[in-house]
Design a protein around this motif. Structure first.
Motif, mmCIF file in Angstrom:
data_model
loop_
_atom_site.group_PDB
_atom_site.id
_atom_site.type_symbol
_atom_site.label_atom_id
_atom_site.label_comp_id
_atom_site.label_asym_id
_atom_site.label_seq_id
_atom_site.Cartn_x
_atom_site.Cartn_y
_atom_site.Cartn_z
ATOM 1 N N PRO A 219 6.356 -29.867 -15.338
ATOM 2 C CA PRO A 219 5.427 -29.308 -14.209
ATOM 3 C C PRO A 219 5.813 -29.857 -13.068
ATOM 4 C CG PRO A 219 4.451 -31.137 -15.685
ATOM 5 C CD PRO A 219 5.570 -30.613 -16.336
ATOM 6 N N PHE B 8 5.938 -26.494 -25.091
ATOM 7 C CA PHE B 8 5.566 -27.161 -23.930
ATOM 8 C C PHE B 8 4.300 -27.542 -23.714
ATOM 9 C CE2 PHE B 8 5.008 -27.757 -19.563
ATOM 10 C CZ PHE B 8 6.173 -28.572 -19.139
ATOM 11 N N ILE B 9 3.241 -26.595 -24.011
ATOM 12 C CA ILE B 9 1.899 -27.171 -23.855
ATOM 13 C C ILE B 9 1.243 -28.030 -24.987
ATOM 14 C CG2 ILE B 9 -0.316 -26.058 -24.260
ATOM 15 C CD1 ILE B 9 0.487 -23.590 -22.991
ATOM 16 N N GLU C 132 14.807 -24.977 -9.420
ATOM 17 C CA GLU C 132 13.992 -23.716 -9.377
ATOM 18 C C GLU C 132 14.458 -22.728 -8.801
ATOM 19 O OE1 GLU C 132 9.559 -24.329 -8.907
ATOM 20 O OE2 GLU C 132 9.728 -26.128 -10.358
ATOM 21 N N THR D 108 10.626 -10.272 -11.731
ATOM 22 C CA THR D 108 11.082 -10.152 -13.131
ATOM 23 C C THR D 108 12.652 -9.699 -13.256
ATOM 24 O OG1 THR D 108 9.288 -8.813 -13.577
ATOM 25 C CG2 THR D 108 9.986 -10.180 -15.456
ATOM 26 N N ILE E 169 0.007 -25.234 -18.344
ATOM 27 C CA ILE E 169 -1.267 -25.507 -18.546
ATOM 28 C C ILE E 169 -2.124 -25.272 -17.159
ATOM 29 C CG2 ILE E 169 -3.156 -27.567 -18.837
ATOM 30 C CD1 ILE E 169 -1.010 -28.490 -20.921
ATOM 31 N N GLU F 254 6.894 -22.016 -24.835
ATOM 32 C CA GLU F 254 5.876 -22.077 -23.833
ATOM 33 C C GLU F 254 4.736 -22.853 -24.711
ATOM 34 O OE1 GLU F 254 4.822 -19.282 -21.007
ATOM 35 O OE2 GLU F 254 3.040 -20.059 -20.190
ATOM 36 N N PHE G 292 -2.259 -16.197 -23.906
ATOM 37 C CA PHE G 292 -0.810 -15.612 -23.903
ATOM 38 C C PHE G 292 -0.669 -14.105 -23.590
ATOM 39 C CE2 PHE G 292 2.485 -18.964 -24.621
ATOM 40 C CZ PHE G 292 1.544 -20.112 -24.783
ATOM 41 N N PRO H 93 9.928 -23.011 -13.807
ATOM 42 C CA PRO H 93 8.743 -23.300 -14.641
ATOM 43 C C PRO H 93 8.484 -22.029 -15.307
ATOM 44 C CG PRO H 93 8.533 -22.272 -12.188
ATOM 45 C CD PRO H 93 10.116 -22.665 -12.505
ATOM 46 N N TYR H 94 9.454 -21.057 -15.388
ATOM 47 C CA TYR H 94 9.485 -20.036 -16.444
ATOM 48 C C TYR H 94 9.993 -20.304 -17.900
ATOM 49 C CZ TYR H 94 8.679 -16.824 -12.328
ATOM 50 O OH TYR H 94 8.379 -16.466 -11.153
ATOM 51 N N MET H 95 9.053 -20.343 -18.744
ATOM 52 C CA MET H 95 9.366 -20.487 -20.018
ATOM 53 C C MET H 95 10.401 -19.694 -20.928
ATOM 54 S SD MET H 95 8.011 -23.736 -20.684
ATOM 55 C CE MET H 95 7.580 -24.346 -18.928
ATOM 56 N N TYR I 196 -3.816 -10.059 -17.917
ATOM 57 C CA TYR I 196 -5.509 -10.635 -17.804
ATOM 58 C C TYR I 196 -6.224 -9.850 -16.755
ATOM 59 C CZ TYR I 196 -2.979 -14.828 -19.786
ATOM 60 O OH TYR I 196 -2.139 -15.530 -20.395
ATOM 61 N N ASP J 188 2.787 -25.368 -13.619
ATOM 62 C CA ASP J 188 3.085 -25.423 -15.104
ATOM 63 C C ASP J 188 2.023 -24.621 -16.027
ATOM 64 O OD1 ASP J 188 0.877 -27.196 -16.476
ATOM 65 O OD2 ASP J 188 1.267 -28.144 -14.450
ATOM 66 N N THR K 42 11.771 -19.491 -8.779
ATOM 67 C CA THR K 42 10.426 -19.310 -8.377
ATOM 68 C C THR K 42 10.109 -18.486 -7.288
ATOM 69 O OG1 THR K 42 10.166 -21.659 -9.147
ATOM 70 C CG2 THR K 42 8.534 -20.962 -7.418
#
Lengths: 248, 302
Positions: free
Chosen positions: B37, B296-297, B158, B165, A171, B293, B253, B190-192, A202, A169, B161
Motif C-alpha cells: 500500500p 494480498f488483502i 509505480e 488498461t 483494501i 489481490e 471483486f 498497486p495493480y494486482m 460497481y 491499495d 499508476t
C-alpha cells in the motif's frame, strides 16, 4: 415516471485550436446513480469533466448540471456539485480539521453546521487522533477518503470523482467505494472515472470515451454481453483499441 | 548471482519508520515486484537503491556495489524511473533523451536498439515539450531516458499508476522485451493483475516484507476456501453478508463479492443452504481460485 436527470448533455463540444478534444457528446445522468466515465488517457474525459464542473466553457452544445445551465449559471452549478481528483484535493499544509473548516466554509456551511459536520466526519473516518495533524503527513488512502468526505460535506446533488482511487491499495480502494455507496444512499449522484476495471463493475452505467466521442453507454452487464466477453477489462480493451487519435 | 541484495535495510524520517528491517534479494535477470500500500516504504527502498537516499541502518548492494560507498558505480549501472514524472518539462522529447544520453556519456544511436520499440511511438511528438505529453506518453519517455545508457538493473516505481488498461498492457509487453535483453527489473505497482506478471513478488507493509514468493506460490498458500457470490443488487448483498456470523470476510471483486467462511468444515452445498435461509433474493455462489489481490488483502488484514 420519468427518472430525474441530474446531468443532461447534448452535443457538447470542446475545441482547442484545430484539435477537437470533446466531439459533440450526448448523454444523461440520473439521480442516485453511479455513473462511470471511462476512457483511455487522452480520450477527452478530463476536458468533458471540467466543462461539466463549470471550469471550462464549451465550444458548442448544451448541458445542464443540477438543473443549471452550463453557459449562464456556472456559479450556481459550483454550489451544487462536489469535486475531488487524485491530483488536487486537500491542502497538505493545513491540518485535517483546518481542511474541513476551509472547504465547509467555501461551500457555504454556517458555523453551527460546520462544527457538527466536522465532528461527524472526523469520527466516521476514525481520524480523531489525527484531527490536528497536517494532511501532508497522512497516507494517500486516508487523504483520499478525507478528500471525498470533504467534497460531499455540503450535500451536493452530484459529486465528480476523477480517478479517486489511483495508486491506492486494494483494501483502501474498497473502503473508498463504501463511502461512495453511503453517498448514494444520501441521494448524492456519483460521476466517477477510474482505470480499475473491477470498479467499473460497481457503476450502474458506464460511458466509454474514445477519441472525444462516447463510443458506448450502458450497464456493465449489457456492455459485456454486447461484446460477448466476460470482463469489463475486455470491453475496455476492445473499444480503446479502435482509437485513431494517438494518446498525445 | 544477485543483482540487488537488501539486508535489514532501515530508513526513518523523524519518528516515522518508513523502512523497517527490510530484506530481499533480486536474481540477475529477474523481474521482481514490490507490492504494497501507499506509505509502506516502497519509494524509500527505491531511493536508497538508486543512491538518492542514505539508509539509517542495514546494507544494500546493487550489481555487487554498496549503495553508500560505491554510489558512483551504481549510478552508472542502474536506470531509475521515479513515481512522479521527473524529466524536464520544458525540454522536448528529443532534448530530454539527448540530455540523459549525454550525462551518461553515451549517445542515442549507441543504444537505440534497446529503446527503438518504445521510441517509435514517441517519434511523432519528438519536438513537443515533455510537459505537454499525455500520461501514457510521459511514461514511455521516462522509460526511454532510464534505458538510454543500457543499465543492468532497472528500478521502476509505480510506472503504471494513472495509466489506462491498454497502455498498461503495452508497458508490460515492453518490460518482457527488456527482460529478454537480460535486464534485471525491480518494479512496484498497486495493480494486482500486474503483480502476477512478475517472477517473484515481495508483499510489503509498514516497511517490512510480509512474504516473498512467485505469484503461483502466493496463491497456493492462501489458507482458506474462497467463494464468489453475486445477486441483482450487489450493494445490498455486501451489507447483508457483512452482518452474517457465517461469513469470515467479504470483499467486492468486480461483478462478484469474494467471501470466506468461518466454519471450514462447511461444503458449498451447506453454505448455499444457509445463505438461502438468510437472503430473501436469488443469488449465485461458486467456489473459486484466489487471485493475488485476494492473497494480498488476506495478508494485510492478518
Amino acid at each position: 415516471m420519468e427518472k430525474e436527470k441530474v446531468i443532461s448533455v447534448s452535443g457538447l463540444t470542446k475545441k482547442f485550436g484545430d484539435f477537437t478534444a470533446v466531439n459533440g457528446i450526448t448523454f444523461d445522468v440520473y439521480k442516485g446513480e453511479i455513473f462511470g466515465f471511462l476512457g483511455a488517457n487522452g480520450a477527452g474525459k478530463t476536458t468533458a469533466m471540467r466543462m461539466l464542473c463549470g471550469l471550462l466553457s464549451p465550444t458548442s452544445g448544451d448541458a445542464t448540471v443540477a438543473g443549471f445551465d452550463l453557459y449562464k449559471q456556472t456559479e450556481k452549478i459550483k454550489t451544487k456539485i462536489g469535486y475531488m481528483s487524485q491530483k488536487f484535493s486537500l491542502y497538505e499544509d493545513l491540518t485535517v480539521k483546518e481542511n474541513i473548516t476551509f472547504y465547509g466554509g467555501i461551500y457555504g456551511l454556517g458555523n453551527r453546521e460546520l462544527k457538527f459536520q466536522s465532528k461527524r466526519l472526523i469520527e466516521s473516518l476514525g481520524l480523531q487522533s489525527e484531527a490536528n495533524q497536517l494532511v501532508g503527513s497522512l497516507p494517500l488512502g486516508w487523504k483520499q477518503k478525507l478528500a471525498f468526505s470533504v467534497a460531499v460535506i455540503h450535500k451536493p446533488s452530484i459529486v465528480f470523482l476523477d480517478e479517486p482511487t489511483g495508486g491506492v491499495d486494494p483494501i483502501t480502494r474498497r473502503q473508498f467505494w463504501d463511502l461512495i455507496y453511503e453517498a448514494v444512499k444520501n441521494d448524492i449522484t456519483v460521476f466517477v472515472t477510474t482505470h480499475y476495471m473491477d470498479e467499473a463493475e460497481y457503476c450502474n452505467r458506464i460511458s466509454m470515451m474514445v477519441d472525444g466521442d462516447i463510443a458506448a453507454l450502458d450497464s456493465p452487464s449489457n456492455l459485456k454481453q454486447g461484446h460477448g466477453v466476460d470482463s469489463m477489462d475486455e470491453v475496455f480493451y476492445n473499444l480503446a483499441r479502435t482509437a485513431k487519435r494517438k494518446s498525445d | 548471482m544477485h543483482s540487488v541484495v537488501v539486508e535489514n535495510l532501515r530508513k526513518q524520517y523523524k519518528e516515522n519508520v518508513a523502512v523497517d528491517d527490510a530484506s530481499f534479494k533480486v536474481n540477475e535477470g529477474e523481474t521482481f515486484g514490490l507490492i504494497g500500500p501507499d506509505g509502506s516504504g516502497k519509494t524509500s527502498i527505491f531511493r536508497m537503491l538508486a543512491t538518492l537516499l542514505v539508509p539509517d541502518g542495514g546494507e544494500a548492494h546493487v550489481c555487487g556495489w554498496d549503495v553508500v560507498k560505491n554510489y558512483k558505480e551504481i549510478r552508472k549501472s542502474v536506470g531509475y524511473m521515479p513515481g512522479t514524472f521527473s524529466l524536464y518539462q520544458d525540454l522536448t522529447v528529443e532534448e530530454n533523451l539527448h540530455f540523459f544520453a549525454t550525462i551518461f556519456n553515451t549517445t542515442i544511436t549507441e543504444n537505440y536498439s534497446l529503446i527503438k520499440d518504445i521510441y517509435v511511438q514517441l517519434e511523432p511528438f519528438k519536438n513537443r515539450r515533455s510537459g505537454n505529453l499525455s500520461g501514457g506518453m510521459k511514461q514511455k519517455l521516462a522509460l526511454c531516458c532510464a534505458l538510454i545508457h543500457r543499465p543492468e538493473v532497472l528500478f521502476l516505481d509505480e510506472p503504471t499508476t494513472g495509466v489506462d488498461t491498454v497502455s498498461r498492457k503495452e508497458f508490460w509487453e515492453m518490460l518482457k522485451k527488456l527482460k529478454k535483453e537480460g535486464i534485471t527489473i525491480l518494479v512496484s505497482t498497486p495493480y494486482m493483475d500486474e503483480a502476477t506478471l512478475c517472477e517473484r513478488i515481495g508483499l510489503i507493509q509498514k516497511g517490512r516484507l510480509l512474504s516473498i514468493d512467485p505469484p503461483q506460490v502466493i496463491i497456493e498458500k492462501y489458507p482458506k476456501a474462497l467463494y464468489a457470490i453475486k445477486s441483482h443488487n450487489m450493494i445490498e448483498l455486501l451489507s447483508a453478508l457483512r452482518e452474517l456470523p457465517l461469513i469470515g470476510s467479504v470483499h467486492s471483486f468486480g461483478e462478484h463479492h469474494h467471501i470466506t467462511i468461518v466454519d471450514r468444515t462447511l461444503t458449498l452445498l451447506d453454505i448455499r443452504a444457509t445463505l438461502e435461509k438468510e437472503l430473501p433474493y436469488p443469488f449465485q455462489i461458486d467456489k473459486i481460485e484466489p487471485s493475488v489481490e485476494d492473497c494480498f488483502i488476506q495478508l494485510m488484514e492478518k
